[in-house]
Every structure is written in structure tokens, then in C-alpha cells.
Design a protein around this motif. Structure first.
Motif, PDB file in Angstrom:
ATOM      1  N   VAL A  62     117.717 -76.296  -9.677  1.00 13.63           N
ATOM      2  CA  VAL A  62     117.800 -76.925  -8.370  1.00 13.63           C
ATOM      3  C   VAL A  62     118.588 -78.213  -8.505  1.00 13.63           C
ATOM      4  O   VAL A  62     118.542 -78.878  -9.534  1.00 13.63           O
ATOM      5  CB  VAL A  62     116.395 -77.217  -7.791  1.00 13.63           C
ATOM      6  CG1 VAL A  62     115.595 -78.132  -8.697  1.00 13.63           C
ATOM      7  CG2 VAL A  62     116.477 -77.799  -6.388  1.00 13.63           C
ATOM      8  N   THR A 113     118.984 -80.123  -0.809  1.00 14.52           N
ATOM      9  CA  THR A 113     118.648 -79.395  -2.032  1.00 14.52           C
ATOM     10  C   THR A 113     119.309 -78.028  -2.073  1.00 14.52           C
ATOM     11  O   THR A 113     119.618 -77.430  -1.036  1.00 14.52           O
ATOM     12  CB  THR A 113     117.129 -79.214  -2.151  1.00 14.52           C
ATOM     13  OG1 THR A 113     116.643 -78.510  -0.998  1.00 14.52           O
ATOM     14  CG2 THR A 113     116.424 -80.552  -2.244  1.00 14.52           C
ATOM     15  N   ARG A 114     119.526 -77.553  -3.292  1.00 15.12           N
ATOM     16  CA  ARG A 114     120.041 -76.207  -3.513  1.00 15.12           C
ATOM     17  C   ARG A 114     119.251 -75.602  -4.653  1.00 15.12           C
ATOM     18  O   ARG A 114     119.278 -76.110  -5.777  1.00 15.12           O
ATOM     19  CB  ARG A 114     121.530 -76.239  -3.853  1.00 15.12           C
ATOM     20  CG  ARG A 114     122.391 -76.742  -2.718  1.00 15.12           C
ATOM     21  CD  ARG A 114     123.853 -76.810  -3.117  1.00 15.12           C
ATOM     22  NE  ARG A 114     124.401 -75.467  -3.329  1.00 15.12           N
ATOM     23  CZ  ARG A 114     124.808 -75.026  -4.509  1.00 15.12           C
ATOM     24  NH1 ARG A 114     124.700 -75.776  -5.582  1.00 15.12           N
ATOM     25  NH2 ARG A 114     125.313 -73.823  -4.631  1.00 15.12           N
ATOM     26  N   TYR A 115     118.561 -74.493  -4.368  1.00 15.79           N
ATOM     27  CA  TYR A 115     117.727 -73.828  -5.363  1.00 15.79           C
ATOM     28  C   TYR A 115     118.395 -72.560  -5.861  1.00 15.79           C
ATOM     29  O   TYR A 115     119.081 -71.870  -5.120  1.00 15.79           O
ATOM     30  CB  TYR A 115     116.371 -73.450  -4.758  1.00 15.79           C
ATOM     31  CG  TYR A 115     115.466 -74.622  -4.465  1.00 15.79           C
ATOM     32  CD1 TYR A 115     115.526 -75.289  -3.249  1.00 15.79           C
ATOM     33  CD2 TYR A 115     114.545 -75.055  -5.416  1.00 15.79           C
ATOM     34  CE1 TYR A 115     114.679 -76.361  -2.976  1.00 15.79           C
ATOM     35  CE2 TYR A 115     113.701 -76.122  -5.155  1.00 15.79           C
ATOM     36  CZ  TYR A 115     113.776 -76.766  -3.937  1.00 15.79           C
ATOM     37  OH  TYR A 115     112.940 -77.830  -3.674  1.00 15.79           O
ATOM     38  N   SER A 116     118.134 -72.241  -7.124  1.00 17.35           N
ATOM     39  CA  SER A 116     118.608 -70.969  -7.635  1.00 17.35           C
ATOM     40  C   SER A 116     117.781 -69.846  -7.031  1.00 17.35           C
ATOM     41  O   SER A 116     116.649 -70.047  -6.570  1.00 17.35           O
ATOM     42  CB  SER A 116     118.494 -70.941  -9.156  1.00 17.35           C
ATOM     43  OG  SER A 116     117.141 -70.883  -9.550  1.00 17.35           O
ATOM     44  N   ASP A 117     118.341 -68.651  -7.026  1.00 13.07           N
ATOM     45  CA  ASP A 117     117.631 -67.512  -6.461  1.00 13.07           C
ATOM     46  C   ASP A 117     116.312 -67.245  -7.182  1.00 13.07           C
ATOM     47  O   ASP A 117     115.363 -66.751  -6.585  1.00 13.07           O
ATOM     48  CB  ASP A 117     118.510 -66.258  -6.535  1.00 13.07           C
ATOM     49  CG  ASP A 117     119.683 -66.318  -5.572  1.00 13.07           C
ATOM     50  OD1 ASP A 117     120.640 -65.552  -5.768  1.00 13.07           O
ATOM     51  OD2 ASP A 117     119.635 -67.140  -4.623  1.00 13.07           O
ATOM     52  N   SER A 118     116.265 -67.586  -8.454  1.00  7.53           N
ATOM     53  CA  SER A 118     115.078 -67.274  -9.239  1.00  7.53           C
ATOM     54  C   SER A 118     113.863 -68.105  -8.864  1.00  7.53           C
ATOM     55  O   SER A 118     112.732 -67.728  -9.176  1.00  7.53           O
ATOM     56  CB  SER A 118     115.375 -67.457 -10.730  1.00  7.53           C
ATOM     57  OG  SER A 118     115.723 -68.795 -11.008  1.00  7.53           O
ATOM     58  N   ARG A 145     113.863 -69.876  -5.582  1.00  2.00           N
ATOM     59  CA  ARG A 145     113.856 -70.134  -4.138  1.00  2.00           C
ATOM     60  C   ARG A 145     112.660 -69.446  -3.508  1.00  2.00           C
ATOM     61  O   ARG A 145     112.243 -68.389  -3.935  1.00  2.00           O
ATOM     62  CB  ARG A 145     115.143 -69.611  -3.523  1.00  2.00           C
ATOM     63  CG  ARG A 145     115.335 -69.994  -2.058  1.00  2.00           C
ATOM     64  CD  ARG A 145     116.689 -69.530  -1.564  1.00  2.00           C
ATOM     65  NE  ARG A 145     117.751 -70.273  -2.217  1.00  2.00           N
ATOM     66  CZ  ARG A 145     118.784 -69.694  -2.825  1.00  2.00           C
ATOM     67  NH1 ARG A 145     118.869 -68.385  -2.876  1.00  2.00           N
ATOM     68  NH2 ARG A 145     119.725 -70.434  -3.383  1.00  2.00           N
ATOM     69  N   GLY A 146     112.114 -70.072  -2.491  1.00  2.00           N
ATOM     70  CA  GLY A 146     110.992 -69.468  -1.793  1.00  2.00           C
ATOM     71  C   GLY A 146     109.729 -70.284  -1.882  1.00  2.00           C
ATOM     72  O   GLY A 146     108.672 -69.871  -1.400  1.00  2.00           O
TER      73      GLY A 146
END
Length: 122
Positions: A49, A57-62, A64-65
Motif C-alpha cells: 500500500v 491510498t493505493r492498495y495491492s489486490d492481495s 484490498r478489501g
């Protein structure tokens, strides 16, 4: 030179939580991107992130959520990573990093902490 120091790593069982901290020597709300990375043995380092000076913020797909949440205390120049619902594949060495800038997309991070180990057992 920018100084960074992570803390808060440890060993937990799957489903548990940890909160990582990163003390920095920069003003996180004054032109510095900050990010958390992780690296498992034998794997490439992954950006988990990033957070820009105004808090975007920017989260990785792994992650995120909502499992991982990044935050920062601008007054204390501390970056945090709250991790919950941890899984064994979240294990690795977690690093914080910073770089000058306002846009953290595809940012090359210049300065790194030594890392803190996170181990999640099943």
C-alpha cells in the motif's frame, strides 16, 4: 538522510491481527509518499500500500478489501499498517519506504527501513 524504523512485527496465528509502525524523519504530509512493502523468502518484494501526502491510498489486490489499513500520524511522522484476518501467505519481512513527491503511482522509493518480520501460522 531519511531515517525509517519499523516495529510491531511478530508471530500470530491465521486470523489474527498485527499493527506495524514506522517512525520516519520526514514530514509525511509535506511532499512525501510513503508505502509499505513486503517480501517473503524467495519471492519478489511487493508493494502492499502507498499513501500520498494528502492521504490518498493505493492498495495491492492481495490486501484490498479492508484486511490491511494504512494510516499516518502527520504530527509524529509515523506511518502505520493495521493488519487483520492475517493469512499464512501474509508472512514476510515488511518494510516502510518514503520518497519525495505528491503522486505515489509508480513511485520509485528512495529510502527504506530495515524491516520487521511477520509470521502467520496456520
Amino acid at each position: 538522510r531519511v531515517q525509517l524504523m519499523e516495529s510491531g512485527g511478530g508471530s500470530v496465528q491465521a486470523g489474527g491481527s498485527l499493527k506495524l509502525s514506522c517512525e520516519t524523519s520526514v514530514n509525511l504530509d509535506r511532499g512525501y509518499c510513503a508505502a509499505w512493502f513486503r517480501q517473503a523468502p524467495g519471492e519478489e518484494r511487493e508493494e502492499v500500500v502507498s499513501i500520498d501526502p494528502i492521504g490518498r491510498t493505493r492498495y495491492s489486490d492481495s490486501v484490498r478489501g479492508g484486511r490491511f489499513i494504512v494510516s499516518k500520524n502527520n504530527a509524529r511522522n509515523v506511518l502505520y499498517l493495521q493488519m487483520s484476518s492475517l493469512r499464512p501467505d501474509d508472512s514476510g519481512t515488511y518494510y516502510c519506504a518514503t520518497a519525495p513527491g505528491w503522486d505515489c503511482r509508480q513511485k520509485t522509493f528512495d529510502d527504506w527501513g530495515p524491516g520487521t518480520q511477520v509470521t502467520v501460522s496456520s
